[in-house]
Design a protein around this motif. Sequence first.
Motif, mmCIF file in Angstrom:
data_model
loop_
_atom_site.group_PDB
_atom_site.id
_atom_site.type_symbol
_atom_site.label_atom_id
_atom_site.label_comp_id
_atom_site.label_asym_id
_atom_site.label_seq_id
_atom_site.Cartn_x
_atom_site.Cartn_y
_atom_site.Cartn_z
ATOM 1 N N ARG A 1 0.997 -1.207 -0.170
ATOM 2 C CA ARG A 1 -0.102 -0.059 -0.349
ATOM 3 C C ARG A 1 0.796 0.739 -0.196
ATOM 4 N NH1 ARG A 1 -2.237 0.208 6.453
ATOM 5 N NH2 ARG A 1 -0.719 -0.128 6.897
ATOM 6 N N ARG A 2 1.843 1.381 -0.304
ATOM 7 C CA ARG A 2 3.326 2.730 -0.433
ATOM 8 C C ARG A 2 4.250 1.983 -0.919
ATOM 9 N NH1 ARG A 2 7.480 1.634 3.464
ATOM 10 N NH2 ARG A 2 7.004 0.202 4.995
ATOM 11 N N ALA A 3 4.780 2.649 -1.911
ATOM 12 C CA ALA A 3 5.798 2.951 -2.803
ATOM 13 C C ALA A 3 6.777 3.917 -2.929
ATOM 14 C CB ALA A 3 5.583 1.699 -3.892
ATOM 15 N N THR A 4 7.912 3.960 -3.106
ATOM 16 C CA THR A 4 8.633 5.328 -3.721
ATOM 17 C C THR A 4 8.619 5.067 -5.164
ATOM 18 O OG1 THR A 4 9.424 5.917 -1.459
ATOM 19 C CG2 THR A 4 10.642 7.264 -3.193
ATOM 20 N N PHE A 5 8.044 5.977 -6.177
ATOM 21 C CA PHE A 5 8.276 5.692 -7.271
ATOM 22 C C PHE A 5 9.771 6.873 -7.961
ATOM 23 C CE2 PHE A 5 4.027 4.484 -6.707
ATOM 24 C CZ PHE A 5 4.066 3.278 -8.174
ATOM 25 N N ALA A 6 10.661 6.408 -8.669
ATOM 26 C CA ALA A 6 11.355 6.937 -9.380
ATOM 27 C C ALA A 6 10.507 8.105 -10.208
ATOM 28 C CB ALA A 6 12.898 6.279 -9.343
ATOM 29 N N ALA A 7 10.276 9.392 -10.378
ATOM 30 C CA ALA A 7 9.958 10.019 -11.969
ATOM 31 C C ALA A 7 11.445 10.899 -12.382
ATOM 32 C CB ALA A 7 9.114 10.228 -11.202
ATOM 33 N N ARG A 8 11.253 10.912 -13.448
ATOM 34 C CA ARG A 8 12.277 11.230 -14.405
ATOM 35 C C ARG A 8 11.679 12.015 -15.816
ATOM 36 N NH1 ARG A 8 17.943 11.092 -14.394
ATOM 37 N NH2 ARG A 8 17.418 9.677 -12.822
ATOM 38 N N ARG A 9 11.742 13.405 -15.580
ATOM 39 C CA ARG A 9 11.664 14.066 -17.150
ATOM 40 C C ARG A 9 11.986 13.684 -18.628
ATOM 41 N NH1 ARG A 9 12.559 20.197 -16.863
ATOM 42 N NH2 ARG A 9 11.783 20.224 -18.591
ATOM 43 N N THR A 10 11.448 13.208 -19.234
ATOM 44 C CA THR A 10 12.051 13.045 -20.870
ATOM 45 C C THR A 10 11.831 13.661 -21.925
ATOM 46 O OG1 THR A 10 9.948 11.549 -21.285
ATOM 47 C CG2 THR A 10 11.671 10.811 -19.875
ATOM 48 N N LYS A 11 12.160 14.143 -22.960
ATOM 49 C CA LYS A 11 11.681 14.169 -23.765
ATOM 50 C C LYS A 11 10.573 14.501 -24.477
ATOM 51 C CE LYS A 11 16.729 14.280 -26.114
ATOM 52 N NZ LYS A 11 17.289 13.803 -27.273
ATOM 53 N N LYS A 12 9.899 13.135 -23.876
ATOM 54 C CA LYS A 12 8.644 13.578 -24.906
ATOM 55 C C LYS A 12 7.392 13.586 -23.465
ATOM 56 C CE LYS A 12 9.029 10.682 -29.085
ATOM 57 N NZ LYS A 12 8.836 9.546 -29.233
#
Length: 405
Positions: free
Chosen positions: A110-121
Amino acid sequence: MENYQIIRLGHLGDGIAEGPLFAPLTLPGEVVQARREGDQLRDVKIVTPSEHRVSPPCRHFKSCGGCQLQHASDAYLADWKVDVVRTALTAQGIEAAFAPIHVSPPQSRRRATFAARRTKKGAMAGFHAKASDVIVEIPDCQLLHPDLLAARPVAEALAVAGASRKHSLDVAITLSGNGLDVAVRGGKPLDGPLRMELAQLAEAHDLARLAWEDEVIATRLPPEQDFDGVKVVPPPGAFLQATLDGETKLRDEVKRITQGAKRVVDLFAGTGTFALPLAQDAEVHAVEGDPAMMAALDAGWRHGAGLKAVTHEARDLFRRPLMPDELGKFQAAVIDPPRAGAEAQISELCQSDIPVIAYVSCSPASFARDARRLLDAGFEMGPVQVVDQFRWSAHVELVAAFHRG
């Protein structure tokens, strides 16, 4: 390339050959062909598979670093996790009885830490590949609750709004009774335009709460957690058991161990995972180092129904453990320390007259060290209950009872 025999599984989940040499994604009894590089085996190919090897249930397993052990059968993993605890206790000269392991089901995190990154699209969100900063998208993850998995677009939107091209965000998302509770770290410094964009994002994605670093941007609904019928709103990023199933098992064991006690002290109490349910039958004094967690626990108690008195104290138990005269007021103690254990507090418990301790641990090694101290002080240890709420990982949790002999 040479052949190697895998002789055992290490505590981090890697197979180990003589040397020791470490080979990920292998199992004891297997013969593998690999290239040696220091103490690592690279380019591993399975020559003779183990009878416990299975097809991973998740198609992301080989690329994603979120799980280490999906290639092993459930029965093998259950036995291995119990053996991890048994080995830690044996190293301290302790023989223990074990209750059957309790394993949380798939798709229950019920909990998680996502890694999120900007991309060209646009952006991408997922988990890091093993030992890498590469982000692997996980649309069919078999670990996360479906409602949590469906929150990946929230992490992506946050990356578009507030991540730099060079660094990824850590987006911690927790399921709550009123929607998603989101806390972000590693983003751009807050300014007026970013605050406005984040508030609009919280509205658009129907978030219960959104925090950026240490600042709450929006609380649209209280992100409540239900601790056995008592509603609590934890501070952003506060500790919470990984699965509701695992929390329920740990809580039930703690209630069983402390049954009959009229006054209980809960050490490292967090936001009340154990303290508030115990207050259904006993007066409880909760102690935790974080004042914000104590404030959340107190608010939950004040709005609860049918609970006995719950007092609380913000106190660093590593530097200022409760002393024997303070512990003498209670008939049972609950202790749930971080991975380092609770060496200072255990020392004082050993010198106290407290008759019953329910010890919850996320580290077999520190638990075994503390258990040795308690046994030497005259306690007797009941069966150890291993709880696996980090399925397919090397992580192990447990709870055990200690009674004065």
